[in-house]
Write a protein that holds these residues in place. Structure first.
Motif, PDB file in Angstrom:
ATOM      1  N   LEU A 191       0.814  -1.214   0.000  1.00  0.00           N
ATOM      2  CA  LEU A 191       0.000   0.000   0.000  1.00  0.00           C
ATOM      3  C   LEU A 191       0.854   1.273   0.000  1.00  0.00           C
ATOM      4  N   PRO A 192       1.789   1.457   0.974  1.00  0.00           N
ATOM      5  CA  PRO A 192       2.588   2.692   0.935  1.00  0.00           C
ATOM      6  C   PRO A 192       3.439   2.814  -0.323  1.00  0.00           C
ATOM      7  N   ASN A 193       3.968   1.690  -0.812  1.00  0.00           N
ATOM      8  CA  ASN A 193       4.765   1.733  -2.043  1.00  0.00           C
ATOM      9  C   ASN A 193       3.906   2.127  -3.241  1.00  0.00           C
ATOM     10  N   THR A 194       2.680   1.615  -3.276  1.00  0.00           N
ATOM     11  CA  THR A 194       1.771   1.962  -4.370  1.00  0.00           C
ATOM     12  C   THR A 194       1.442   3.445  -4.342  1.00  0.00           C
ATOM     13  N   ILE A 195       1.139   3.957  -3.135  1.00  0.00           N
ATOM     14  CA  ILE A 195       0.829   5.386  -3.000  1.00  0.00           C
ATOM     15  C   ILE A 195       2.016   6.229  -3.430  1.00  0.00           C
ATOM     16  N   SER A 196       3.216   5.860  -2.985  1.00  0.00           N
ATOM     17  CA  SER A 196       4.424   6.609  -3.367  1.00  0.00           C
ATOM     18  C   SER A 196       4.631   6.598  -4.881  1.00  0.00           C
ATOM     19  N   ASN A 197       4.423   5.453  -5.502  1.00  0.00           N
ATOM     20  CA  ASN A 197       4.601   5.357  -6.956  1.00  0.00           C
ATOM     21  C   ASN A 197       3.584   6.227  -7.693  1.00  0.00           C
ATOM     22  N   ILE A 198       2.335   6.219  -7.207  1.00  0.00           N
ATOM     23  CA  ILE A 198       1.298   7.041  -7.850  1.00  0.00           C
ATOM     24  C   ILE A 198       1.632   8.525  -7.686  1.00  0.00           C
ATOM     25  N   LEU A 199       2.055   8.925  -6.493  1.00  0.00           N
ATOM     26  CA  LEU A 199       2.399  10.334  -6.264  1.00  0.00           C
ATOM     27  C   LEU A 199       3.598  10.755  -7.113  1.00  0.00           C
ATOM     28  N   SER A 200       4.569   9.873  -7.228  1.00  0.00           N
ATOM     29  CA  SER A 200       5.752  10.189  -8.060  1.00  0.00           C
ATOM     30  C   SER A 200       5.335  10.463  -9.497  1.00  0.00           C
ATOM     31  N   GLU A 201       4.434   9.640  -9.999  1.00  0.00           N
ATOM     32  CA  GLU A 201       3.980   9.816 -11.377  1.00  0.00           C
ATOM     33  C   GLU A 201       3.137  11.082 -11.515  1.00  0.00           C
ATOM     34  N   LEU A 202       2.213  11.294 -10.587  1.00  0.00           N
ATOM     35  CA  LEU A 202       1.321  12.456 -10.666  1.00  0.00           C
ATOM     36  C   LEU A 202       2.073  13.777 -10.587  1.00  0.00           C
ATOM     37  N   LEU A 203       3.104  13.812  -9.736  1.00  0.00           N
ATOM     38  CA  LEU A 203       3.785  15.081  -9.442  1.00  0.00           C
ATOM     39  C   LEU A 203       5.096  15.249 -10.211  1.00  0.00           C
ATOM     40  N   SER A 204       5.399  14.331 -11.117  1.00  0.00           N
ATOM     41  CA  SER A 204       6.695  14.362 -11.815  1.00  0.00           C
ATOM     42  C   SER A 204       6.884  15.618 -12.664  1.00  0.00           C
ATOM     43  N   LYS A 205       5.776  16.175 -13.162  1.00  0.00           N
ATOM     44  CA  LYS A 205       5.893  17.352 -14.031  1.00  0.00           C
ATOM     45  C   LYS A 205       5.802  18.669 -13.269  1.00  0.00           C
ATOM     46  N   GLU A 206       5.561  18.579 -11.968  1.00  0.00           N
ATOM     47  CA  GLU A 206       5.484  19.784 -11.146  1.00  0.00           C
ATOM     48  C   GLU A 206       6.892  20.295 -10.830  1.00  0.00           C
ATOM     49  N   LYS A 207       7.116  21.592 -11.037  1.00  0.00           N
ATOM     50  CA  LYS A 207       8.439  22.160 -10.812  1.00  0.00           C
ATOM     51  C   LYS A 207       8.810  22.256  -9.346  1.00  0.00           C
ATOM     52  N   GLU A 208       7.829  22.600  -8.494  1.00  0.00           N
ATOM     53  CA  GLU A 208       8.145  22.915  -7.104  1.00  0.00           C
ATOM     54  C   GLU A 208       7.224  22.147  -6.147  1.00  0.00           C
ATOM     55  N   VAL A 209       7.217  20.841  -6.267  1.00  0.00           N
ATOM     56  CA  VAL A 209       6.401  19.993  -5.384  1.00  0.00           C
ATOM     57  C   VAL A 209       7.239  18.795  -4.951  1.00  0.00           C
ATOM     58  N   GLU A 210       7.180  18.471  -3.657  1.00  0.00           N
ATOM     59  CA  GLU A 210       7.823  17.285  -3.114  1.00  0.00           C
ATOM     60  C   GLU A 210       6.832  16.569  -2.199  1.00  0.00           C
ATOM     61  N   PHE A 211       7.079  15.284  -1.933  1.00  0.00           N
ATOM     62  CA  PHE A 211       6.231  14.552  -0.990  1.00  0.00           C
ATOM     63  C   PHE A 211       7.079  13.547  -0.222  1.00  0.00           C
ATOM     64  N   VAL A 212       6.577  13.114   0.936  1.00  0.00           N
ATOM     65  CA  VAL A 212       7.262  12.108   1.739  1.00  0.00           C
ATOM     66  C   VAL A 212       6.233  11.454   2.658  1.00  0.00           C
ATOM     67  N   GLN A 213       6.438  10.164   2.918  1.00  0.00           N
ATOM     68  CA  GLN A 213       5.602   9.481   3.910  1.00  0.00           C
ATOM     69  C   GLN A 213       6.199   9.733   5.291  1.00  0.00           C
ATOM     70  N   ILE A 214       5.358  10.153   6.252  1.00  0.00           N
ATOM     71  CA  ILE A 214       5.842  10.474   7.598  1.00  0.00           C
ATOM     72  C   ILE A 214       5.576   9.325   8.560  1.00  0.00           C
ATOM     73  N   GLU A 215       4.364   8.792   8.527  1.00  0.00           N
ATOM     74  CA  GLU A 215       3.982   7.661   9.366  1.00  0.00           C
ATOM     75  C   GLU A 215       3.213   6.675   8.505  1.00  0.00           C
ATOM     76  N   ASP A 216       2.756   5.575   9.119  1.00  0.00           N
ATOM     77  CA  ASP A 216       2.013   4.565   8.355  1.00  0.00           C
ATOM     78  C   ASP A 216       0.833   5.180   7.618  1.00  0.00           C
ATOM     79  N   ASN A 217       0.124   6.070   8.291  1.00  0.00           N
ATOM     80  CA  ASN A 217      -1.062   6.670   7.673  1.00  0.00           C
ATOM     81  C   ASN A 217      -0.975   8.187   7.689  1.00  0.00           C
TER      82      ASN A 217
END
Length: 512
Positions: A191-217
């Motif tokens: 689940l967390p890996n899937t979410i990370s992969n989806i976010l990476s793809e969605l935000l790849s074209k954004e110039k000034e956006v980053e994301f990170v998982q902080i806790e399980d949820n």
């Protein structure tokens, strides 16, 4: 990790030292103090990484210690210990930088050990952050972003974020405990890996956006707009990102999300404050489980006034249970819950602790944290209220029916005997000799009819008598202990704390 224990009750210090697996957990006790002045000397001298700190102490209380630490820049993490009705003081302690808190009557070694381990892990993470950045490990960016949330801006310029019209977005998955049941233990990382992969793809074209998982949820998305000067345009872009993430996760993984969005900020140094704002916004989901998005609202002054009223309700509920005035308890419980729904002045964690504390008082500490898995699935206030109302009703009905129960002649005579001779050394043998029956028969019949052990009942009688004597300052505490049948002041203090939730001297200060 170096830990200092600060509490004016010797029994609490002894309990903490003996119950927690210090060495096995990579921790050591570097000292203990019985008052605030002694604590400050040891803090400066021994430089602990973490402090377990009582909130009410002589000479200097816990709030004064925290304020002094903040003033001189001491960064040790602090876990507060408080009495059940010190909620207003606890919130002040959290504002002064405390990491967590526990109510003494209901705390257990596992929760405290877990809180200490969390502090230890955060320290180790921050300690290695600089090395990770230099080594450019695959997870270096995650380390930088997590460290930024804790006010460490080192390496943040190496990310895509730039100063100017910045936001922190925090989001979590609704009904998370049910969602994770879709995956086996071996596939827990899917689940967390899937979410990370989806976010990476969605935000790849954004110039000034980053994301990170902080806790399980809990996931964080950071957005900056260095090239957009319009606050309105920046805000619209943030909303677009929220919609993009939430709709995509619903479409691809069939999960619902809820977002908390910070106020706008301009510099890297404001990142920690913005993250706190986003967290405060996200916590409103507890009262509005159907809403998908919350924006930060500054309500600090209103919250201060509300917490005073909350503390009033907590004391009233506690007294209603102590004095067995269950109608008053129920009335104050209903008013407290209505007040919370109107003001939203307590977060989910704090509401849980109040409910658990009330249940603890009804159960004398037994079965305190049962049904933990069921509680994990409850995410909103109305569900939590319904759960605890059912538990309260079950316990109070048992109490009332037990109180109104007709006892056998032998048990009635034993109760009358205890009421008259509670000061004496009562044993099963002495009762058996007096009533001409076997000690085992008395023990079994008393438990069967009264639904508690004989000595538990004797202690309740003694503690009720002690509470009356403590209101009279002519008696010293050790004299009160002797007058109600305890041979040791230490034993008296332990039993008193179990039944009343505070030390005898605290009770005397509160009631006189």
């Amino acid at each position: 990790m170096r830990v200092l224990i600060v509490d004016d009750e010797p029994l609490v210090r002894i309990g903490l030292k003996s119950a927690i697996r210090w060495e096995a957990g990579g921790m050591e006790i570097v000292g203990e103090a019985a008052d605030g002045e002694e604590a400050m000397k040891l803090i400066l001298e021994r430089k602990p990484d973490a402090i377990i700190l009582d909130i009410k102490m002589p000479k200097k209380d816990g709030l004064e210690v925290l304020a002094e630490m903040k003033k001189i820049g001491i960064e040790a993490k602090v876990i507060i210990l408080s009495s059940f009705d010190d909620f207003t003081l606890v919130k002040k302690a959290m504002k002064l930088g405390a990491s967590d808190y526990f109510h003494k009557p209901g705390m257990n070694e596992f929760e405290i050990e877990s809180a200490l381990q969390k502090i230890k892990e955060e320290m180790e993470s921050h300690r290695h952050a600089a090395d990770d950045v230099l080594n450019r490990s695959p997870h270096a960016k995650d380390v930088i972003l997590r460290a930024w949330l804790h006010e460490n801006t080192e390496g943040i310029r190496q990310t895509r974020l730039k100063e100017g019209n910045m936001y922190v977005l925090l989001f979590s998955i609704k009904k998370y405990a049910q969602v994770v049941k879709r995956y086996t233990k071996d596939n827990a990382a899917i689940l967390p890996n899937t979410i990370s992969n989806i976010l990476s793809e969605l935000l790849s074209k954004e110039k000034e956006v980053e994301f990170v998982q902080i806790e399980d949820n809990l996931f964080a998305v950071f957005v900056s707009h260095s090239e957009i000067k319009s606050m309105q345009a920046s805000f619209a872009h943030v909303n677009d990102i929220v919609y993009l993430i939430s709709s995509s996760l619903k479409r691809f993984v069939n999960i619902d999300t809820v977002f908390g969005v910070s106020d706008i900020f301009q510099t890297y140094d404001e990142g920690k404050q913005a993250a706190a704002q986003a967290k405060q916004a996200l916590e409103r989901k507890f009262y509005h489980p159907s809403d998908p998005l919350f924006y930060y609202q500054n309500r600090n002054e209103e919250m201060e006034a509300s917490l005073e009223q909350v503390n009033h309700y907590i004391v009233a509920m506690k007294n209603g249970l102590k004095e067995e005035k269950y109608d008053e308890f129920a009335l104050n419980l209903a008013e407290w819950e209505q007040y919370l729904q109107n003001k939203e002045c307590m977060n989910e964690k704090d509401v849980h602790k109040i409910y658990q504390g009330l249940l603890f008082m009804m159960e004398d500490g037994e079965e305190y944290l049962e049904n933990g898995n069921l509680l994990e699935e409850i995410e909103d206030f109305n569900e939590l209220s319904s759960y605890y109302h059912a538990r309260f009703n079950e316990k109070l009905e048992a109490r009332i029916s037990q109180k109104n129960k007709e006892y056998s002649p032998l048990i009635r005579n034993i109760m009358q005997y205890i009421e008259t001779h509670y000061k004496e050394n009562i044993s099963l043998k002495s009762l058996g000799d007096h009533f001409h029956v076997s000690a085992n028969y008395i023990s079994r019949l008393f438990k069967q009819e009264v639904n508690r052990g004989l000595f538990d009942y004797i202690n309740e009688i003694r503690i009720e008598k002690a509470k009356e004597l403590l209101k009279d300052y002519r008696y010293k505490i050790y004299e009160v202990a002797e007058l109600v049948g305890f041979n040791s002041q230490v034993h008296f203090a332990i039993v008193f704390h179990k039944y009343v939730g505070m030390a005898p001297k605290e009770y005397r200060k509160e009631k006189v």
